[in-house]
Motif scaffolding. Structure first.
Motif, PDB file in Angstrom:
ATOM      1  N   LEU A  34       0.777  -1.154  -0.033  1.00  0.00           N
ATOM      2  CA  LEU A  34      -0.140   0.065  -0.073  1.00  0.00           C
ATOM      3  C   LEU A  34       0.782   1.213  -0.129  1.00  0.00           C
ATOM      4  N   LEU A  35       2.169   1.106   0.259  1.00  0.00           N
ATOM      5  CA  LEU A  35       2.989   2.312   0.305  1.00  0.00           C
ATOM      6  C   LEU A  35       3.319   2.917  -0.988  1.00  0.00           C
ATOM      7  N   LYS A  36       3.583   4.043  -0.874  1.00  0.00           N
ATOM      8  CA  LYS A  36       4.679   4.872  -1.871  1.00  0.00           C
ATOM      9  C   LYS A  36       5.682   5.522  -1.243  1.00  0.00           C
ATOM     10  N   ASP A  37       6.633   5.946  -2.118  1.00  0.00           N
ATOM     11  CA  ASP A  37       7.760   6.771  -1.244  1.00  0.00           C
ATOM     12  C   ASP A  37       7.317   8.021  -0.637  1.00  0.00           C
ATOM     13  N   GLY A  38       7.690   8.120   0.603  1.00  0.00           N
ATOM     14  CA  GLY A  38       7.167   9.298   1.312  1.00  0.00           C
ATOM     15  C   GLY A  38       5.854   9.396   2.032  1.00  0.00           C
ATOM     16  N   ASN A  39       5.149   8.148   2.014  1.00  0.00           N
ATOM     17  CA  ASN A  39       3.956   7.892   2.719  1.00  0.00           C
ATOM     18  C   ASN A  39       4.415   8.008   4.451  1.00  0.00           C
ATOM     19  N   LYS A  40       3.644   8.678   5.098  1.00  0.00           N
ATOM     20  CA  LYS A  40       3.648   8.593   6.474  1.00  0.00           C
ATOM     21  C   LYS A  40       2.853   7.255   6.912  1.00  0.00           C
ATOM     22  N   VAL A  41       3.751   6.594   7.977  1.00  0.00           N
ATOM     23  CA  VAL A  41       3.276   5.370   8.455  1.00  0.00           C
ATOM     24  C   VAL A  41       2.978   5.485   9.868  1.00  0.00           C
ATOM     25  N   THR A  42       2.212   4.191  10.359  1.00  0.00           N
ATOM     26  CA  THR A  42       1.699   3.985  11.555  1.00  0.00           C
ATOM     27  C   THR A  42       2.482   2.683  11.991  1.00  0.00           C
TER      28      THR A  42
END
Length: 451
Positions: free
Chosen positions: A438-446
Protein backbone atom coordinates in the motif's frame (compact mmCIF):
# COMPACT_ATOMS: atom_id res chain seq x y z
CA UNK A 1 0.67 -13.71 10.56
CA UNK A 2 -2.10 -14.86 8.20
CA UNK A 3 -4.68 -13.08 10.40
CA UNK A 4 -2.64 -9.92 10.19
CA UNK A 5 -2.51 -10.16 6.41
CA UNK A 6 -6.31 -10.55 6.34
CA UNK A 7 -6.67 -7.44 8.45
CA UNK A 8 -4.41 -5.48 6.16
CA UNK A 9 -6.44 -6.70 3.16
CA UNK A 10 -9.51 -5.21 4.72
CA UNK A 11 -7.68 -1.98 5.42
CA UNK A 12 -6.52 -1.88 1.79
CA UNK A 13 -10.09 -2.29 0.56
CA UNK A 14 -11.34 0.54 2.82
CA UNK A 15 -8.53 2.87 1.77
CA UNK A 16 -9.02 2.08 -1.91
CA UNK A 17 -12.79 2.65 -1.65
CA UNK A 18 -12.22 5.95 0.08
CA UNK A 19 -9.84 7.08 -2.65
CA UNK A 20 -12.34 6.15 -5.39
CA UNK A 21 -15.22 7.89 -3.64
CA UNK A 22 -13.21 10.99 -3.09
CA UNK A 23 -12.35 11.21 -6.78
CA UNK A 24 -15.31 13.50 -7.42
CA UNK A 25 -14.59 15.75 -4.44
CA UNK A 26 -12.39 18.78 -4.02
CA UNK A 27 -8.57 18.81 -3.96
CA UNK A 28 -8.57 19.51 -0.24
CA UNK A 29 -9.97 16.09 0.74
CA UNK A 30 -7.42 14.47 -1.62
CA UNK A 31 -4.55 16.03 0.24
CA UNK A 32 -5.97 14.95 3.54
CA UNK A 33 -6.30 11.37 2.30
CA UNK A 34 -2.76 11.34 0.98
CA UNK A 35 -1.47 12.48 4.32
CA UNK A 36 -3.34 9.67 6.11
CA UNK A 37 -0.89 7.37 7.93
CA UNK A 38 -0.63 3.84 6.56
CA UNK A 39 -0.49 1.13 9.24
CA UNK A 40 2.54 -1.19 8.73
CA UNK A 41 4.54 -3.82 10.58
CA UNK A 42 8.32 -3.60 10.59
CA UNK A 43 11.37 -5.57 11.61
CA UNK A 44 15.08 -4.83 11.74
CA UNK A 45 17.38 -5.53 8.83
CA UNK A 46 19.95 -8.11 9.88
CA UNK A 47 23.43 -8.77 8.58
CA UNK A 48 24.74 -12.30 8.68
CA UNK A 49 24.23 -15.79 7.30
CA UNK A 50 21.35 -17.03 5.18
CA UNK A 51 20.69 -20.72 5.80
CA UNK A 52 18.30 -23.20 4.30
CA UNK A 53 17.13 -26.54 5.67
CA UNK A 54 17.43 -29.63 3.47
CA UNK A 55 15.47 -32.75 4.27
CA UNK A 56 17.39 -35.84 3.18
CA UNK A 57 15.91 -39.31 3.24
CA UNK A 58 17.31 -42.80 2.72
CA UNK A 59 16.81 -46.45 3.58
CA UNK A 60 18.37 -48.12 6.61
CA UNK A 61 20.70 -50.98 5.74
CA UNK A 62 22.42 -53.56 7.92
CA UNK A 63 26.11 -52.95 8.53
CA UNK A 64 26.80 -56.40 7.14
CA UNK A 65 24.98 -59.56 6.12
CA UNK A 66 26.79 -62.87 5.82
CA UNK A 67 25.95 -66.37 4.76
CA UNK A 68 27.32 -68.97 7.18
CA UNK A 69 29.10 -71.75 5.31
CA UNK A 70 30.11 -74.96 7.13
CA UNK A 71 33.85 -75.61 7.03
CA UNK A 72 33.27 -79.32 6.44
CA UNK A 73 30.61 -81.61 5.08
CA UNK A 74 28.57 -83.86 7.32
CA UNK A 75 25.22 -84.79 8.74
CA UNK A 76 23.63 -82.17 11.00
CA UNK A 77 23.09 -83.76 14.42
CA UNK A 78 21.94 -80.68 16.35
CA UNK A 79 20.90 -77.06 15.72
CA UNK A 80 21.37 -74.69 18.66
CA UNK A 81 19.61 -71.55 17.35
CA UNK A 82 16.41 -70.56 15.66
CA UNK A 83 15.39 -67.85 13.26
CA UNK A 84 15.27 -64.46 15.00
CA UNK A 85 17.89 -65.29 17.65
CA UNK A 86 20.67 -62.79 18.30
CA UNK A 87 24.10 -64.38 18.40
CA UNK A 88 27.64 -63.21 19.01
CA UNK A 89 30.65 -63.96 16.87
CA UNK A 90 31.93 -67.44 17.73
CA UNK A 91 28.63 -68.74 19.10
CA UNK A 92 27.84 -72.36 18.13
CA UNK A 93 24.99 -72.55 15.64
CA UNK A 94 24.94 -76.27 14.84
CA UNK A 95 26.83 -79.54 15.26
CA UNK A 96 27.78 -81.97 12.50
CA UNK A 97 28.48 -85.69 13.00
CA UNK A 98 32.11 -85.88 14.21
CA UNK A 99 32.51 -89.56 15.13
CA UNK A 100 35.42 -90.16 12.73
CA UNK A 101 37.15 -86.94 13.78
CA UNK A 102 36.80 -87.86 17.47
CA UNK A 103 38.53 -91.19 16.78
CA UNK A 104 41.38 -89.50 14.94
CA UNK A 105 41.84 -87.09 17.83
CA UNK A 106 42.07 -90.00 20.28
CA UNK A 107 44.67 -91.71 18.09
CA UNK A 108 46.76 -88.58 17.85
CA UNK A 109 46.50 -88.04 21.61
CA UNK A 110 47.83 -91.60 22.10
CA UNK A 111 50.65 -90.90 19.63
CA UNK A 112 51.55 -87.75 21.51
CA UNK A 113 51.55 -89.60 24.82
CA UNK A 114 53.84 -92.26 23.31
CA UNK A 115 56.18 -89.59 21.98
CA UNK A 116 56.25 -87.94 25.40
CA UNK A 117 57.14 -91.29 27.02
CA UNK A 118 59.90 -91.80 24.47
CA UNK A 119 61.25 -88.39 25.33
CA UNK A 120 61.20 -89.25 29.04
CA UNK A 121 63.30 -92.33 28.36
CA UNK A 122 65.64 -90.45 26.05
CA UNK A 123 66.03 -87.75 28.68
CA UNK A 124 66.89 -90.38 31.30
CA UNK A 125 69.49 -91.94 28.97
CA UNK A 126 70.92 -88.53 28.22
CA UNK A 127 71.17 -87.67 31.92
CA UNK A 128 72.88 -91.04 32.57
CA UNK A 129 75.32 -90.44 29.72
CA UNK A 130 76.20 -87.05 31.19
CA UNK A 131 76.88 -88.68 34.57
CA UNK A 132 78.99 -91.42 32.93
CA UNK A 133 81.08 -88.86 31.09
CA UNK A 134 81.59 -86.90 34.27
CA UNK A 135 82.67 -90.10 36.08
CA UNK A 136 85.08 -91.07 33.30
CA UNK A 137 86.62 -87.62 33.26
CA UNK A 138 87.03 -87.72 37.04
CA UNK A 139 88.63 -91.18 36.81
CA UNK A 140 91.04 -89.93 34.16
CA UNK A 141 91.91 -86.95 36.28
CA UNK A 142 92.48 -89.12 39.35
CA UNK A 143 94.59 -91.56 37.33
CA UNK A 144 96.72 -88.71 36.16
CA UNK A 145 97.18 -87.52 39.73
CA UNK A 146 97.99 -91.08 40.88
CA UNK A 147 100.53 -91.49 38.09
CA UNK A 148 102.25 -88.29 39.06
CA UNK A 149 102.37 -89.41 42.70
CA UNK A 150 103.82 -92.77 41.64
CA UNK A 151 106.50 -91.10 39.58
CA UNK A 152 107.45 -88.91 42.53
CA UNK A 153 107.65 -91.98 44.76
CA UNK A 154 109.73 -93.88 42.22
CA UNK A 155 112.11 -90.92 41.93
CA UNK A 156 112.66 -91.18 45.66
CA UNK A 157 113.11 -94.95 45.41
CA UNK A 158 115.47 -94.50 42.49
CA UNK A 159 117.58 -92.08 44.42
CA UNK A 160 117.74 -94.45 47.38
CA UNK A 161 118.62 -97.37 45.05
CA UNK A 162 121.40 -95.34 43.47
CA UNK A 163 122.80 -94.48 46.90
CA UNK A 164 122.56 -98.12 48.01
CA UNK A 165 124.32 -99.32 44.87
CA UNK A 166 127.07 -96.74 45.21
CA UNK A 167 127.59 -97.78 48.83
CA UNK A 168 127.65 -101.48 47.93
CA UNK A 169 130.00 -100.81 45.05
CA UNK A 170 132.48 -98.94 47.26
CA UNK A 171 132.22 -101.68 49.85
CA UNK A 172 132.96 -104.30 47.17
CA UNK A 173 135.99 -102.36 46.00
CA UNK A 174 137.26 -102.15 49.59
CA UNK A 175 136.58 -105.83 50.19
CA UNK A 176 138.33 -106.74 46.93
CA UNK A 177 141.47 -105.01 48.13
CA UNK A 178 141.30 -106.67 51.52
CA UNK A 179 140.73 -110.06 49.94
CA UNK A 180 143.67 -109.58 47.60
CA UNK A 181 145.84 -108.86 50.60
CA UNK A 182 144.46 -111.94 52.36
CA UNK A 183 142.92 -109.92 55.12
CA UNK A 184 139.39 -111.27 54.69
CA UNK A 185 137.97 -114.62 53.83
CA UNK A 186 136.51 -115.62 50.51
CA UNK A 187 133.12 -115.81 52.13
CA UNK A 188 133.27 -112.19 53.21
CA UNK A 189 134.41 -111.19 49.77
CA UNK A 190 131.57 -113.16 48.16
CA UNK A 191 129.06 -111.50 50.45
CA UNK A 192 130.21 -108.03 49.46
CA UNK A 193 130.06 -109.06 45.83
CA UNK A 194 126.51 -110.34 46.24
CA UNK A 195 125.45 -107.17 48.02
CA UNK A 196 126.74 -105.02 45.19
CA UNK A 197 124.98 -107.22 42.64
CA UNK A 198 121.70 -107.02 44.58
CA UNK A 199 121.97 -103.24 44.89
CA UNK A 200 122.64 -103.01 41.15
CA UNK A 201 119.61 -105.17 40.37
CA UNK A 202 117.42 -103.08 42.68
CA UNK A 203 118.57 -99.90 40.91
CA UNK A 204 117.84 -101.35 37.47
CA UNK A 205 114.44 -102.56 38.62
CA UNK A 206 113.58 -99.11 40.00
CA UNK A 207 114.61 -97.45 36.72
CA UNK A 208 112.42 -99.88 34.81
CA UNK A 209 109.45 -99.12 37.09
CA UNK A 210 109.90 -95.42 36.48
CA UNK A 211 110.02 -95.96 32.74
CA UNK A 212 106.83 -98.02 32.82
CA UNK A 213 105.03 -95.56 35.10
CA UNK A 214 105.98 -92.64 32.86
CA UNK A 215 104.59 -94.25 29.75
CA UNK A 216 101.20 -92.83 28.53
CA UNK A 217 99.92 -96.31 28.02
CA UNK A 218 99.10 -96.40 31.70
CA UNK A 219 96.30 -93.72 31.19
CA UNK A 220 94.88 -95.15 28.01
CA UNK A 221 92.11 -97.19 29.68
CA UNK A 222 90.81 -94.08 31.41
CA UNK A 223 91.14 -92.00 28.24
CA UNK A 224 89.32 -94.69 26.28
CA UNK A 225 86.56 -94.64 28.88
CA UNK A 226 86.19 -90.88 28.47
CA UNK A 227 86.00 -91.15 24.68
CA UNK A 228 83.39 -93.89 24.92
CA UNK A 229 81.38 -91.82 27.40
CA UNK A 230 81.42 -88.89 24.93
CA UNK A 231 80.18 -91.16 22.15
CA UNK A 232 77.41 -92.46 24.40
CA UNK A 233 76.43 -88.90 25.31
CA UNK A 234 76.26 -87.90 21.63
CA UNK A 235 74.03 -90.90 20.92
CA UNK A 236 71.78 -90.04 23.87
CA UNK A 237 71.60 -86.41 22.78
CA UNK A 238 70.59 -87.46 19.24
CA UNK A 239 67.93 -89.77 20.69
CA UNK A 240 66.60 -86.91 22.84
CA UNK A 241 66.48 -84.62 19.81
CA UNK A 242 64.61 -87.26 17.83
CA UNK A 243 62.17 -87.67 20.72
CA UNK A 244 61.55 -83.91 20.85
CA UNK A 245 60.97 -83.88 17.07
CA UNK A 246 58.57 -86.77 17.56
CA UNK A 247 56.63 -84.77 20.16
CA UNK A 248 56.48 -81.74 17.87
CA UNK A 249 55.19 -83.84 14.99
CA UNK A 250 52.66 -85.53 17.26
CA UNK A 251 51.47 -82.13 18.54
CA UNK A 252 51.07 -80.83 14.98
CA UNK A 253 49.13 -83.95 14.01
CA UNK A 254 46.91 -83.57 17.09
CA UNK A 255 46.26 -79.89 16.41
CA UNK A 256 45.36 -80.74 12.82
CA UNK A 257 42.96 -83.43 14.05
CA UNK A 258 41.47 -80.96 16.56
CA UNK A 259 41.00 -78.41 13.76
CA UNK A 260 39.17 -80.99 11.65
CA UNK A 261 37.05 -81.84 14.70
CA UNK A 262 36.32 -78.14 15.24
CA UNK A 263 35.30 -77.83 11.59
CA UNK A 264 32.36 -80.08 12.45
CA UNK A 265 30.96 -77.21 14.55
CA UNK A 266 29.16 -74.45 12.64
CA UNK A 267 29.86 -71.09 14.33
CA UNK A 268 28.68 -67.51 13.84
CA UNK A 269 31.28 -65.45 11.98
CA UNK A 270 29.70 -62.11 12.99
CA UNK A 271 27.42 -60.84 15.75
CA UNK A 272 23.84 -60.22 14.71
CA UNK A 273 20.38 -61.65 14.13
CA UNK A 274 19.83 -65.07 12.58
CA UNK A 275 17.50 -64.28 9.67
CA UNK A 276 17.50 -67.64 7.94
CA UNK A 277 18.26 -71.30 8.72
CA UNK A 278 18.35 -73.36 5.56
CA UNK A 279 19.03 -76.91 6.82
CA UNK A 280 17.38 -79.22 9.32
CA UNK A 281 18.67 -81.89 11.70
CA UNK A 282 19.47 -85.05 9.77
CA UNK A 283 20.24 -83.24 6.53
CA UNK A 284 23.68 -83.14 5.01
CA UNK A 285 25.58 -79.86 5.28
CA UNK A 286 28.24 -78.86 2.81
CA UNK A 287 30.75 -76.07 2.49
CA UNK A 288 29.33 -75.48 -0.97
CA UNK A 289 26.01 -74.08 0.30
CA UNK A 290 25.04 -71.80 3.22
CA UNK A 291 23.61 -73.19 6.45
CA UNK A 292 22.23 -69.87 7.73
CA UNK A 293 22.26 -66.09 7.27
CA UNK A 294 23.17 -63.52 9.93
CA UNK A 295 22.53 -59.80 9.72
CA UNK A 296 24.60 -57.44 11.90
CA UNK A 297 22.14 -54.94 13.38
CA UNK A 298 23.94 -53.48 16.41
CA UNK A 299 25.16 -50.85 13.97
CA UNK A 300 23.09 -49.86 10.95
CA UNK A 301 23.92 -47.72 7.92
CA UNK A 302 21.89 -44.89 6.42
CA UNK A 303 22.80 -44.06 2.82
CA UNK A 304 21.78 -40.63 1.50
CA UNK A 305 22.56 -39.01 -1.83
CA UNK A 306 23.43 -35.33 -1.75
CA UNK A 307 24.13 -32.65 -4.32
CA UNK A 308 27.60 -31.14 -4.55
CA UNK A 309 26.51 -27.90 -2.87
CA UNK A 310 25.78 -29.88 0.32
CA UNK A 311 29.20 -31.58 0.45
CA UNK A 312 30.67 -28.87 2.75
CA UNK A 313 27.96 -29.74 5.30
CA UNK A 314 29.38 -33.25 5.77
CA UNK A 315 32.71 -34.34 7.24
CA UNK A 316 33.76 -37.84 8.28
CA UNK A 317 33.14 -38.27 12.00
CA UNK A 318 30.51 -35.52 12.20
CA UNK A 319 27.58 -36.38 14.50
CA UNK A 320 24.13 -36.04 12.95
CA UNK A 321 20.60 -36.44 14.33
CA UNK A 322 18.57 -39.04 12.43
CA UNK A 323 14.81 -39.61 12.53
CA UNK A 324 13.47 -43.04 11.65
CA UNK A 325 9.96 -43.60 10.35
CA UNK A 326 7.88 -45.44 12.92
CA UNK A 327 9.84 -44.15 15.92
CA UNK A 328 9.52 -40.93 17.90
CA UNK A 329 13.14 -41.16 19.03
CA UNK A 330 16.02 -39.25 17.53
CA UNK A 331 19.12 -41.34 16.93
CA UNK A 332 22.72 -40.21 16.90
CA UNK A 333 24.64 -41.09 13.77
CA UNK A 334 28.18 -40.42 12.60
CA UNK A 335 29.31 -39.76 9.05
CA UNK A 336 31.45 -42.76 8.14
CA UNK A 337 32.02 -42.29 4.42
CA UNK A 338 31.67 -39.60 1.76
CA UNK A 339 32.10 -40.66 -1.85
CA UNK A 340 34.61 -38.70 -3.91
CA UNK A 341 32.96 -39.68 -7.20
CA UNK A 342 29.40 -38.90 -8.21
CA UNK A 343 27.05 -41.87 -8.14
CA UNK A 344 25.07 -40.38 -11.02
CA UNK A 345 23.00 -37.26 -11.75
CA UNK A 346 25.54 -35.14 -9.87
CA UNK A 347 24.78 -36.80 -6.55
CA UNK A 348 27.29 -38.07 -3.99
CA UNK A 349 26.74 -40.92 -1.53
CA UNK A 350 27.13 -40.32 2.19
CA UNK A 351 27.07 -43.24 4.65
CA UNK A 352 26.01 -42.57 8.23
CA UNK A 353 26.59 -45.18 10.94
CA UNK A 354 23.95 -45.37 13.67
CA UNK A 355 24.36 -47.19 16.98
CA UNK A 356 21.49 -49.66 17.23
CA UNK A 357 22.40 -51.63 20.35
CA UNK A 358 18.75 -51.58 21.50
CA UNK A 359 17.66 -53.14 18.18
CA UNK A 360 14.99 -50.46 17.62
CA UNK A 361 16.00 -49.71 14.04
CA UNK A 362 15.56 -52.45 11.48
CA UNK A 363 17.01 -52.68 7.98
CA UNK A 364 14.56 -51.44 5.36
CA UNK A 365 13.16 -48.61 7.49
CA UNK A 366 13.06 -45.12 6.00
CA UNK A 367 15.13 -42.51 7.83
CA UNK A 368 15.64 -38.78 7.37
CA UNK A 369 17.89 -35.99 8.52
CA UNK A 370 17.86 -32.21 8.22
CA UNK A 371 20.98 -30.43 7.04
CA UNK A 372 21.42 -26.69 7.36
CA UNK A 373 22.95 -25.26 4.18
CA UNK A 374 24.69 -21.87 4.20
CA UNK A 375 23.38 -20.10 1.10
CA UNK A 376 24.79 -16.63 1.73
CA UNK A 377 27.43 -15.50 4.17
CA UNK A 378 27.93 -11.91 5.38
CA UNK A 379 24.86 -10.54 3.60
CA UNK A 380 21.89 -8.29 4.30
CA UNK A 381 19.07 -10.62 5.37
CA UNK A 382 15.38 -9.61 5.33
CA UNK A 383 12.07 -11.49 5.38
CA UNK A 384 11.20 -12.58 1.84
CA UNK A 385 7.74 -10.86 2.04
CA UNK A 386 9.44 -7.48 2.50
CA UNK A 387 10.43 -7.33 -1.19
CA UNK A 388 7.76 -5.94 -3.60
CA UNK A 389 7.85 -5.30 -7.32
CA UNK A 390 7.07 -1.73 -8.35
CA UNK A 391 7.63 -0.03 -11.68
CA UNK A 392 9.61 -3.05 -12.91
CA UNK A 393 11.98 -2.95 -9.97
CA UNK A 394 12.49 -4.92 -6.79
CA UNK A 395 12.09 -2.54 -3.87
CA UNK A 396 11.68 -2.50 -0.12
CA UNK A 397 10.44 0.20 2.22
CA UNK A 398 12.31 1.30 5.27
CA UNK A 399 10.99 3.69 7.88
CA UNK A 400 12.76 6.98 8.52
CA UNK A 401 11.27 9.81 10.59
CA UNK A 402 7.86 8.20 10.44
CA UNK A 403 7.83 7.99 6.65
CA UNK A 404 8.26 5.16 4.17
CA UNK A 405 11.43 5.44 2.11
CA UNK A 406 11.52 3.21 -1.00
CA UNK A 407 14.85 1.54 -1.70
CA UNK A 408 15.69 -0.33 -4.86
CA UNK A 409 17.42 -3.65 -4.11
CA UNK A 410 18.97 -6.59 -5.86
CA UNK A 411 17.57 -9.91 -4.66
CA UNK A 412 20.04 -12.68 -3.96
CA UNK A 413 19.45 -16.20 -2.72
CA UNK A 414 16.36 -17.06 -0.67
CA UNK A 415 14.88 -19.73 1.51
CA UNK A 416 11.27 -20.17 2.55
CA UNK A 417 11.30 -17.25 4.99
CA UNK A 418 14.23 -14.98 4.21
CA UNK A 419 16.17 -13.55 1.31
CA UNK A 420 19.53 -11.84 0.90
CA UNK A 421 19.67 -8.40 -0.62
CA UNK A 422 22.17 -6.00 -2.07
CA UNK A 423 21.38 -2.27 -1.99
CA UNK A 424 21.43 0.83 0.17
CA UNK A 425 20.41 -0.89 3.36
CA UNK A 426 22.08 -0.93 6.72
CA UNK A 427 21.91 -3.35 9.60
CA UNK A 428 19.07 -2.49 12.03
CA UNK A 429 17.19 -0.36 9.46
CA UNK A 430 13.44 -0.74 10.08
CA UNK A 431 12.05 -2.53 7.05
CA UNK A 432 8.32 -2.91 6.32
CA UNK A 433 7.18 -6.54 6.34
CA UNK A 434 3.40 -5.99 6.24
CA UNK A 435 1.48 -3.21 4.47
CA UNK A 436 4.29 -2.58 1.99
CA UNK A 437 2.01 -3.13 -1.02
CA UNK A 438 0.00 0.00 0.00
CA UNK A 439 3.02 2.23 0.33
CA UNK A 440 4.56 4.82 -1.88
CA UNK A 441 7.79 6.63 -1.31
CA UNK A 442 7.26 9.28 1.33
CA UNK A 443 4.01 7.94 2.81
CA UNK A 444 3.51 8.53 6.48
CA UNK A 445 3.16 5.34 8.41
CA UNK A 446 1.91 4.01 11.70
CA UNK A 447 3.98 1.18 13.04
CA UNK A 448 1.77 -1.59 14.35
CA UNK A 449 2.98 -3.79 17.14
CA UNK A 450 3.06 -7.54 16.53
CA UNK A 451 0.53 -9.56 18.49
Amino acid sequence: MREKKGAFGAISFIIASTIVLSGCGSEEPKKKLEEREVPVEVTEVTYGVLKDSNLLTGTIEAESKVSILPKAAGEITKIHVKKGDFVKKGDVLAQLDDTAEQNVVKQQQASLESAQNAKTKAQSSYDQAVLSLNSAEIALEQAGISQEDNINNIDIQLKNAENNWKTAKKNLERMQALYDEGLISLQEYENAKNNESSAKNALDQTKLSKTQTSREINLKPQESAVEQAKINLAIAEASLTDAEIGITQAQIALESAMDRLDDKIIKATISGEVTEIINKVGEMASNASPFASIVATETVILDVNISSNLLPSFTVGKEIDVKVTGSDDTFKGKVDYISTVSSGYGLFTVEIKINNKDKIIRPGMIASLIIEEVKEDNSIIVPADAVVHKEGKDVVFIISDGKAVMKEVEVGLSNVEFTSLAGELKEKDLIVISGQNLLKDGNKVTIMEED
